[in-house]
Design a protein around this motif. Structure first.
Motif, PDB file in Angstrom:
ATOM      1  N   ILE A 206       0.856  -1.186   0.000  1.00 34.70           N
ATOM      2  CA  ILE A 206       0.000   0.000   0.000  1.00 34.70           C
ATOM      3  C   ILE A 206       0.891   1.234   0.000  1.00 34.70           C
ATOM      4  O   ILE A 206       1.794   1.367   0.836  1.00 34.70           O
ATOM      5  N   ILE A 207       0.633   2.148  -0.926  1.00 30.10           N
ATOM      6  CA  ILE A 207       1.459   3.350  -1.067  1.00 30.10           C
ATOM      7  C   ILE A 207       0.555   4.562  -1.234  1.00 30.10           C
ATOM      8  O   ILE A 207      -0.329   4.572  -2.105  1.00 30.10           O
ATOM      9  N   GLY A 208       0.761   5.552  -0.410  1.00 34.08           N
ATOM     10  CA  GLY A 208       0.016   6.794  -0.540  1.00 34.08           C
ATOM     11  C   GLY A 208       0.726   7.745  -1.483  1.00 34.08           C
ATOM     12  O   GLY A 208       1.889   8.085  -1.249  1.00 34.08           O
ATOM     13  N   ILE A 209       0.047   8.166  -2.533  1.00 35.67           N
ATOM     14  CA  ILE A 209       0.602   9.191  -3.414  1.00 35.67           C
ATOM     15  C   ILE A 209       0.260  10.564  -2.854  1.00 35.67           C
ATOM     16  O   ILE A 209       1.110  11.447  -2.775  1.00 35.67           O
ATOM     17  N   ASP A 210      -0.969  10.742  -2.468  1.00 36.65           N
ATOM     18  CA  ASP A 210      -1.403  11.961  -1.787  1.00 36.65           C
ATOM     19  C   ASP A 210      -1.567  11.629  -0.302  1.00 36.65           C
ATOM     20  O   ASP A 210      -2.402  10.803   0.064  1.00 36.65           O
TER      21      ASP A 210
ATOM     22  N   THR B   9       5.712  13.669  -5.476  1.00 35.25           N
ATOM     23  CA  THR B   9       4.682  13.060  -6.326  1.00 35.25           C
ATOM     24  C   THR B   9       4.926  13.269  -7.812  1.00 35.25           C
ATOM     25  O   THR B   9       4.100  12.880  -8.623  1.00 35.25           O
ATOM     26  N   SER B  10       6.045  13.861  -8.194  1.00 33.01           N
ATOM     27  CA  SER B  10       6.315  14.060  -9.619  1.00 33.01           C
ATOM     28  C   SER B  10       6.554  12.710 -10.286  1.00 33.01           C
ATOM     29  O   SER B  10       7.123  11.791  -9.681  1.00 33.01           O
ATOM     30  N   PRO B  11       6.121  12.545 -11.555  1.00 30.04           N
ATOM     31  CA  PRO B  11       6.268  11.252 -12.230  1.00 30.04           C
ATOM     32  C   PRO B  11       7.691  10.724 -12.250  1.00 30.04           C
ATOM     33  O   PRO B  11       7.915   9.525 -12.071  1.00 30.04           O
ATOM     34  N   ASP B  12       8.684  11.613 -12.463  1.00 28.65           N
ATOM     35  CA  ASP B  12      10.061  11.129 -12.531  1.00 28.65           C
ATOM     36  C   ASP B  12      10.560  10.608 -11.191  1.00 28.65           C
ATOM     37  O   ASP B  12      11.557   9.872 -11.128  1.00 28.65           O
ATOM     38  N   PHE B  13       9.867  10.967 -10.099  1.00 27.30           N
ATOM     39  CA  PHE B  13      10.199  10.433  -8.783  1.00 27.30           C
ATOM     40  C   PHE B  13       9.458   9.123  -8.516  1.00 27.30           C
ATOM     41  O   PHE B  13      10.003   8.201  -7.911  1.00 27.30           O
TER      42      PHE B  13
ATOM     43  N   SER C  74      -4.952  13.205  -7.701  1.00 24.08           N
ATOM     44  CA  SER C  74      -4.974  13.572  -9.113  1.00 24.08           C
ATOM     45  C   SER C  74      -4.795  12.341  -9.992  1.00 24.08           C
ATOM     46  O   SER C  74      -3.934  11.495  -9.750  1.00 24.08           O
ATOM     47  N   SER C  75      -5.610  12.259 -11.051  1.00 21.53           N
ATOM     48  CA  SER C  75      -5.500  11.131 -11.972  1.00 21.53           C
ATOM     49  C   SER C  75      -4.233  11.200 -12.816  1.00 21.53           C
ATOM     50  O   SER C  75      -3.912  10.248 -13.525  1.00 21.53           O
ATOM     51  N   SER C  76      -3.493  12.313 -12.738  1.00 20.42           N
ATOM     52  CA  SER C  76      -2.249  12.412 -13.490  1.00 20.42           C
ATOM     53  C   SER C  76      -1.242  11.358 -13.049  1.00 20.42           C
ATOM     54  O   SER C  76      -0.347  10.989 -13.809  1.00 20.42           O
ATOM     55  N   ALA C  77      -1.385  10.842 -11.821  1.00 21.99           N
ATOM     56  CA  ALA C  77      -0.474   9.801 -11.346  1.00 21.99           C
ATOM     57  C   ALA C  77      -0.638   8.503 -12.129  1.00 21.99           C
ATOM     58  O   ALA C  77       0.260   7.650 -12.112  1.00 21.99           O
ATOM     59  N   PHE C  78      -1.775   8.352 -12.813  1.00 19.47           N
ATOM     60  CA  PHE C  78      -1.949   7.159 -13.640  1.00 19.47           C
ATOM     61  C   PHE C  78      -0.913   7.119 -14.758  1.00 19.47           C
ATOM     62  O   PHE C  78      -0.507   6.038 -15.201  1.00 19.47           O
ATOM     63  N   THR C  79      -0.467   8.282 -15.218  1.00 20.45           N
ATOM     64  CA  THR C  79       0.574   8.330 -16.243  1.00 20.45           C
ATOM     65  C   THR C  79       1.861   7.698 -15.723  1.00 20.45           C
ATOM     66  O   THR C  79       2.493   6.893 -16.405  1.00 20.45           O
TER      67      THR C  79
ATOM     68  N   GLY D  59      -8.877  10.487  -8.021  1.00 14.01           N
ATOM     69  CA  GLY D  59     -10.069  11.316  -8.148  1.00 14.01           C
ATOM     70  C   GLY D  59     -10.591  11.930  -6.871  1.00 14.01           C
ATOM     71  O   GLY D  59     -11.410  12.849  -6.920  1.00 14.01           O
ATOM     72  N   LEU D  60     -10.163  11.457  -5.704  1.00 15.03           N
ATOM     73  CA  LEU D  60     -10.696  11.987  -4.448  1.00 15.03           C
ATOM     74  C   LEU D  60     -10.082  13.359  -4.167  1.00 15.03           C
ATOM     75  O   LEU D  60      -8.857  13.494  -4.078  1.00 15.03           O
ATOM     76  N   ASP D  61     -10.923  14.341  -3.992  1.00 15.74           N
ATOM     77  CA  ASP D  61     -10.499  15.703  -3.681  1.00 15.74           C
ATOM     78  C   ASP D  61     -11.070  16.094  -2.319  1.00 15.74           C
ATOM     79  O   ASP D  61     -12.267  16.385  -2.212  1.00 15.74           O
TER      80      ASP D  61
END
Length: 359
Positions: A36-40, A72-76, A97-102, A246-248
């Motif tokens: 389990i990993i929290g992005i936000d 949370t940047s993609p390159d990280f 943010s759904s941008s993490a799906f990228t 998607g959760l804000d």
């Protein structure tokens, strides 16, 4: 081992009952099945509070909470996900943010693997003509990426540019809109079984069951239906990455945020239930699978395969060339597809589109 990328999250409350999820985490386990990993961090904290109080029903499945990302940047994010994939650990990503799906997708490109990705969302976040910063742009338009297939579930047609559906058809991708998807949730199982990774945006769920998100769009899957999709994803031996987005927390009231976090927790629970019941089917192993040959018009012969362990079905791509990795060449299908081929001499559009990806 993963400390450069992560910082520890709060530990489960010691007051939790012995049967609870929080009491069965393995904080020191090295041989991990699911992480389990929290992005936000804020969203993950709320989700953990609900998840840890649920019951543990996953047997000896080893689940470890690795904490939250330092950045949370993609390159990280990508190097961490690459390390997890290499170690055979399936990450459950708790994002906003759904941008993490990228980043979830690009981690596979770092491993030089062809990838089949599946996105569940109320809209298809894609520019039909080129990259413009949308979530799926890189997967579709970057020719250097080893993307193999893209599926999308739950799009609401009034929110989607019709040119996107034309693009999906031209590329033999799959897009099943909300109405057809809801008409038969079990019929979606083969699509989820065909995916290497799944990203589920709670904007795809009806507003009243997950209200803390952007926009005012009332329709969507019920949470029960979305939980079934999460179960199918977890139960697939091919899938090795699952993300929630998607959760804000700022959208709506505190109660809205807590209800949406509880929805996240429920989706994770059913994903893990599916994971704990994996059968070791293809591509984990094809040993013992039963072969069924069908004579059908336009094809010399079609070969269907059934696993006696799970009673699930696949059809072998009849292409003579070797385009695509071997693990993509058995396409998940249903028993009904076999019956249609053997008795009616027809194949559903989905399988015909799958065969087009090999020519």
């Amino acid at each position: 081992m993963y400390e450069p990328w992560l910082k520890a999250a709060d530990k489960p409350s010691p007051a939790l009952p012995s049967y609870s999820f929080g009491k069965h985490l393995r904080p020191r386990a090295r041989k991990i099945a699911v992480a389990i990993i929290g992005i936000d961090a804020e969203v993950a904290k709320k989700t953990r509070e609900h998840l840890f109080s649920t019951s543990w029903a996953f047997g000896k499945l080893v689940v470890r909470d690795l904490g939250n990302l330092r950045k949370t940047s993609p390159d990280f994010v990508i190097p961490l996900l690459r390390e997890l994939h290499t170690a055979g650990i399936t990450p459950v990503l708790i994002g906003a943010s759904s941008s993490a799906f990228t980043a979830q997708y690009l981690a596979f490109a770092e491993l030089n693997r062809q990838v089949s990705l599946l996105n569940i969302d109320r809209s298809i976040k894609l520019n039909p003509v080129g990259e413009s910063g949308e979530v799926l742009d890189n997967a579709v338009h970057n020719k250097g990426r080893r993307r193999f297939h893209l599926s999308h579930l739950g799009a609401q047609q009034h929110l989607v540019d019709p040119a996107i559906f034309d693009l999906f058809n031209a590329q033999a991708y799959e897009a099943i809109s909300l109405g057809p998807a809801r008409s038969s949730i079990p019929a979606l199982e083969p699509l989820l079984r065909d995916a290497d990774l799944v990203g589920l945006n709670i904007e795809s769920i009806n507003y009243h069951e997950a209200p803390a998100r952007a926009g005012l769009h009332p329709s969507g899957f019920s949470l029960q239906e979305a939980s079934q999709l999460a179960y199918y994803a977890g139960n697939s031996d091919k899938l090795s990455s699952f993300g929630l987005y998607g959760l804000d927390p700022e959208a709506g009231s505190e109660r809205d945020a807590e209800l949406s976090a509880a929805a996240y927790a429920q989706l994770i629970w059913y994903f893990l239930q599916g994971f704990s019941r994996r059968q070791g089917d293809f591509p984990a192993s094809s040993t013992g699978m039963l072969e069924y040959l069908v004579d059908i018009d336009d094809f010399d012969k079609l070969t269907f395969w059934r696993s006696p362990r799970s009673n699930r079905w696949w059809v072998q791509v009849p292409a003579s060339n070797k385009k695509g990795e071997e693990r993509h060449r058995l396409v998940p299908c249903r028993y009904e597809d076999y019956l249609e081929a053997s008795s009616k001499q027809t194949l559903p559009d989905r399988l015909m589109a799958a065969f087009r990806r090999y020519v």
